[in-house]
Design a protein around this motif. Structure first.
Motif, PDB file in Angstrom:
ATOM      1  N   GLY A  55      -9.417  36.876 -26.264  1.00  5.09           N
ATOM      2  CA  GLY A  55      -9.230  38.342 -25.519  1.00  5.09           C
ATOM      3  C   GLY A  55      -9.697  38.006 -23.861  1.00  5.09           C
ATOM      4  O   GLY A  55      -8.829  38.413 -23.011  1.00  5.09           O
ATOM      5  N   SER A  56     -10.619  37.483 -23.681  1.00  5.78           N
ATOM      6  CA  SER A  56     -11.114  37.387 -22.196  1.00  5.78           C
ATOM      7  C   SER A  56     -10.354  36.586 -21.393  1.00  5.78           C
ATOM      8  O   SER A  56     -10.296  36.805 -20.267  1.00  5.78           O
ATOM      9  N   MET A  57      -9.257  35.987 -21.929  1.00  9.18           N
ATOM     10  CA  MET A  57      -8.297  35.157 -21.402  1.00  9.18           C
ATOM     11  C   MET A  57      -6.913  35.924 -21.438  1.00  9.18           C
ATOM     12  O   MET A  57      -5.974  35.249 -20.584  1.00  9.18           O
ATOM     13  N   ASN A  58      -6.832  36.793 -21.813  1.00  8.88           N
ATOM     14  CA  ASN A  58      -5.473  37.650 -22.085  1.00  8.88           C
ATOM     15  C   ASN A  58      -5.336  38.954 -21.567  1.00  8.88           C
ATOM     16  O   ASN A  58      -4.844  39.684 -22.096  1.00  8.88           O
ATOM     17  N   GLN A  59      -5.935  39.319 -20.567  1.00 10.31           N
ATOM     18  CA  GLN A  59      -6.058  40.603 -19.982  1.00 10.31           C
ATOM     19  C   GLN A  59      -4.951  41.119 -19.508  1.00 10.31           C
ATOM     20  O   GLN A  59      -4.689  42.317 -18.991  1.00 10.31           O
ATOM     21  N   LEU A  60      -3.868  40.229 -19.197  1.00  8.87           N
ATOM     22  CA  LEU A  60      -2.420  40.913 -19.255  1.00  8.87           C
ATOM     23  C   LEU A  60      -2.134  41.623 -20.065  1.00  8.87           C
ATOM     24  O   LEU A  60      -1.129  42.855 -19.803  1.00  8.87           O
ATOM     25  N   LEU A  61      -2.675  41.681 -21.287  1.00 15.85           N
ATOM     26  CA  LEU A  61      -2.208  42.468 -22.534  1.00 15.85           C
ATOM     27  C   LEU A  61      -3.086  43.931 -22.481  1.00 15.85           C
ATOM     28  O   LEU A  61      -2.817  44.632 -23.345  1.00 15.85           O
ATOM     29  N   GLY A  62      -4.151  44.055 -21.583  1.00 14.49           N
ATOM     30  CA  GLY A  62      -4.858  45.214 -21.427  1.00 14.49           C
ATOM     31  C   GLY A  62      -6.381  44.716 -21.890  1.00 14.49           C
ATOM     32  O   GLY A  62      -6.413  43.654 -22.199  1.00 14.49           O
ATOM     33  N   PRO A  63      -7.206  45.606 -21.893  1.00 10.85           N
ATOM     34  CA  PRO A  63      -8.587  45.342 -22.312  1.00 10.85           C
ATOM     35  C   PRO A  63      -8.615  44.808 -23.702  1.00 10.85           C
ATOM     36  O   PRO A  63      -8.211  45.602 -24.432  1.00 10.85           O
ATOM     37  N   LEU A  64      -9.077  43.572 -23.892  1.00 10.57           N
ATOM     38  CA  LEU A  64      -9.245  43.117 -25.372  1.00 10.57           C
ATOM     39  C   LEU A  64     -10.543  42.574 -25.361  1.00 10.57           C
ATOM     40  O   LEU A  64     -11.261  42.299 -24.816  1.00 10.57           O
ATOM     41  N   PRO A  65     -11.256  42.791 -26.800  1.00  9.34           N
ATOM     42  CA  PRO A  65     -12.419  42.133 -27.165  1.00  9.34           C
ATOM     43  C   PRO A  65     -12.379  40.455 -26.601  1.00  9.34           C
ATOM     44  O   PRO A  65     -11.466  39.841 -26.747  1.00  9.34           O
ATOM     45  N   ASP A  66     -13.374  40.178 -26.058  1.00 11.91           N
ATOM     46  CA  ASP A  66     -13.575  38.952 -25.514  1.00 11.91           C
ATOM     47  C   ASP A  66     -13.328  37.692 -26.286  1.00 11.91           C
ATOM     48  O   ASP A  66     -12.711  36.976 -26.076  1.00 11.91           O
ATOM     49  N   ASP A  67     -13.715  37.897 -27.587  1.00 15.43           N
ATOM     50  CA  ASP A  67     -13.425  36.693 -28.535  1.00 15.43           C
ATOM     51  C   ASP A  67     -12.387  37.372 -29.670  1.00 15.43           C
ATOM     52  O   ASP A  67     -12.331  36.525 -30.583  1.00 15.43           O
ATOM     53  N   GLU A  68     -11.518  37.957 -29.275  1.00 13.58           N
ATOM     54  CA  GLU A  68     -10.376  38.363 -30.082  1.00 13.58           C
ATOM     55  C   GLU A  68      -9.192  37.288 -29.937  1.00 13.58           C
ATOM     56  O   GLU A  68      -8.836  37.047 -28.884  1.00 13.58           O
ATOM     57  N   TYR A  69      -8.583  36.922 -31.037  1.00 13.31           N
ATOM     58  CA  TYR A  69      -7.456  35.876 -30.918  1.00 13.31           C
ATOM     59  C   TYR A  69      -6.408  36.657 -31.504  1.00 13.31           C
ATOM     60  O   TYR A  69      -6.072  36.918 -32.733  1.00 13.31           O
ATOM     61  N   THR A  70      -5.438  37.355 -30.844  1.00 10.29           N
ATOM     62  CA  THR A  70      -4.644  38.477 -31.004  1.00 10.29           C
ATOM     63  C   THR A  70      -3.596  37.867 -31.875  1.00 10.29           C
ATOM     64  O   THR A  70      -2.971  36.814 -31.587  1.00 10.29           O
TER      65      THR A  70
END
Length: 398
Positions: A55-70
């Protein structure tokens, strides 16, 4: 639709990133999408799909947990949320572009659109590539691509051959193995990223090392930009190693070279594919080690990989009926569809550009592989590329 200062073609992640950046620059624009927002993510991802970046690398999608693999469905939900803040017009198909009197004229299913600038964000990896061998298989064999595969339960009973061991192929293999399927894998030369490494997922070290910010000119060989992305599974808790897949029961064969009479011809290149993967893994370790040293981190050393034996089907052809193979999943690469653009803007069907800027004034691209950096076609890189593109559009508009 009249005239607008800028038209973004495509409402996937790249197009939405461009729209957000254009809004920041105060550029009047519209986003045209022929299907639904994020259509490739809705229609071309399997059920168990997850992003291989946290998630820390996917902020285009909005605030995500740092360790989430969406997962797939959550990616689509986030894209819908982002699109709600953008001027998207869905159901409008763009079929042509031509310069006229200092403007660009788009041919669309909703009539002609005149604009002063265009950002093409229709994707560079959403059209499956199939080798000629696919046309030679008997009708009794179910054939899918990585874009049309959904789940093991949707396949007929029997063994499955996955052709191509890139990111999609390797993850499809893991999905099938988790369901207890017998799986054969036609290997291909793809880099491996050993993970976790020295106490953290390898992707975190590579981000620190600037791996994703590498530009084409940083590479020792420009041809490396045409290689598949290195294997990085979701979660960062294990790597996709051909040898370990074989030990776990996946039957490795070489690359498919042809087909006839219900048989697929394969070469004996598995050893070369493994050697290529391991050479890349060693380079990745070196990059991570340098980042750890530069940052002055006290990170535990990693145990080196020891060579080990792994089974390989040493054959030069596969009789699909004799093997009990009822399904072939072709994971043999993806391309983009830019045929609606003038031929002079394409090189072998691929857009001509310099860091995203087309030779045609007022036209830019977004989301292409290695467009500016290694991460240009990934969620992590699109916002930065979009900001630069929007600034260039603003300058062009004066």
């Amino acid at each position: 639709m009249g005239t607008v200062d800028c038209v973004v073609v495509g409402a996937g992640p790249a197009g939405l990133a461009a729209s957000a950046a254009l809004a920041e620059e105060g550029v009047d624009h519209v986003v045209l999408e022929r299907d639904r927002v994020g259509e490739s993510w809705r229609a071309h991802r399997w059920d168990s799909f997850r992003l291989n970046t946290p998630g820390s690398m996917n902020q285009l999608l909005g605030p995500l947990p740092d360790d989430e693999y969406t997962g797939r469905d959550d990616v689509v939900r986030h894209l819908d949320t982002v699109a709600g803040r953008c001027p998207v017009r869905a159901g409008v198909d763009v079929t042509g572009l031509a310069p006229h009197d200092g403007e660009l004229v788009l041919t669309t299913s909703d009539g002609p659109v005149r604009t002063r600038s265009v950002v093409v964000a229709t994707g560079s990896e959403n059209v499956p590539r199939l080798p000629p061998a696919a046309q030679a298989l008997p009708r009794r064999t179910t054939q899918l691509t990585g874009a049309s595969y959904r789940s093991p339960g949707a396949l007929p009973a029997g063994a499955v051959l996955v052709v191509g061991s890139g990111q999609t192929g390797a993850q499809v293999v893991e999905d099938l193995v988790s369901d207890g399927r017998r799986v054969l894998l036609s290997a291909s030369p793809v880099g491996r990223l050993p993970t976790p490494y020295r106490g953290r997922p390898m992707i975190e070290w590579l981000r620190e090392a600037g791996f994703f910010d590498q530009r084409p000119e940083d590479l020792p060989d420009p041809a490396m930009t045409r290689m598949p992305n290195p294997l990085l599974p979701p979660g960062g808790d294990h790597d996709l190693d051909l040898r370990r897949l074989a030990v776990d029961g996946v039957e490795l064969v070489g690359r498919v070279t042809g087909a006839a009479d219900g048989r697929l011809h394969v070469d004996r290149s598995v050893g070369d594919c493994v050697a290529f993967a391991e050479a890349f893994a060693e380079r990745a370790r070196s990059m991570a080690d340098r980042a750890i040293e530069r940052l002055g981190l006290d990170s535990p050393p990693d145990a080196p990989d020891e060579p080990f034996d792994y089974p390989v089907r040493d054959v030069d052809e596969l009789d699909l009926r004799a093997e009990g193979v009822t399904t072939v999943v072709w994971c043999t690469g993806m391309g983009g569809s830019h045929r609606w653009l003038p031929d002079e803007l394409l090189d072998g069907g691929v857009p001509r550009h310099t860091s995203g800027a087309s030779p045609l004034a007022g036209l830019w691209f977004m989301g292409l592989r290695w467009m500016v950096r290694r991460c240009s076609s990934n969620l992590v890189g699109m916002p930065g590329d979009a900001a630069a593109t929007a600034a260039a559009v603003r300058a062009h508009l004066g």
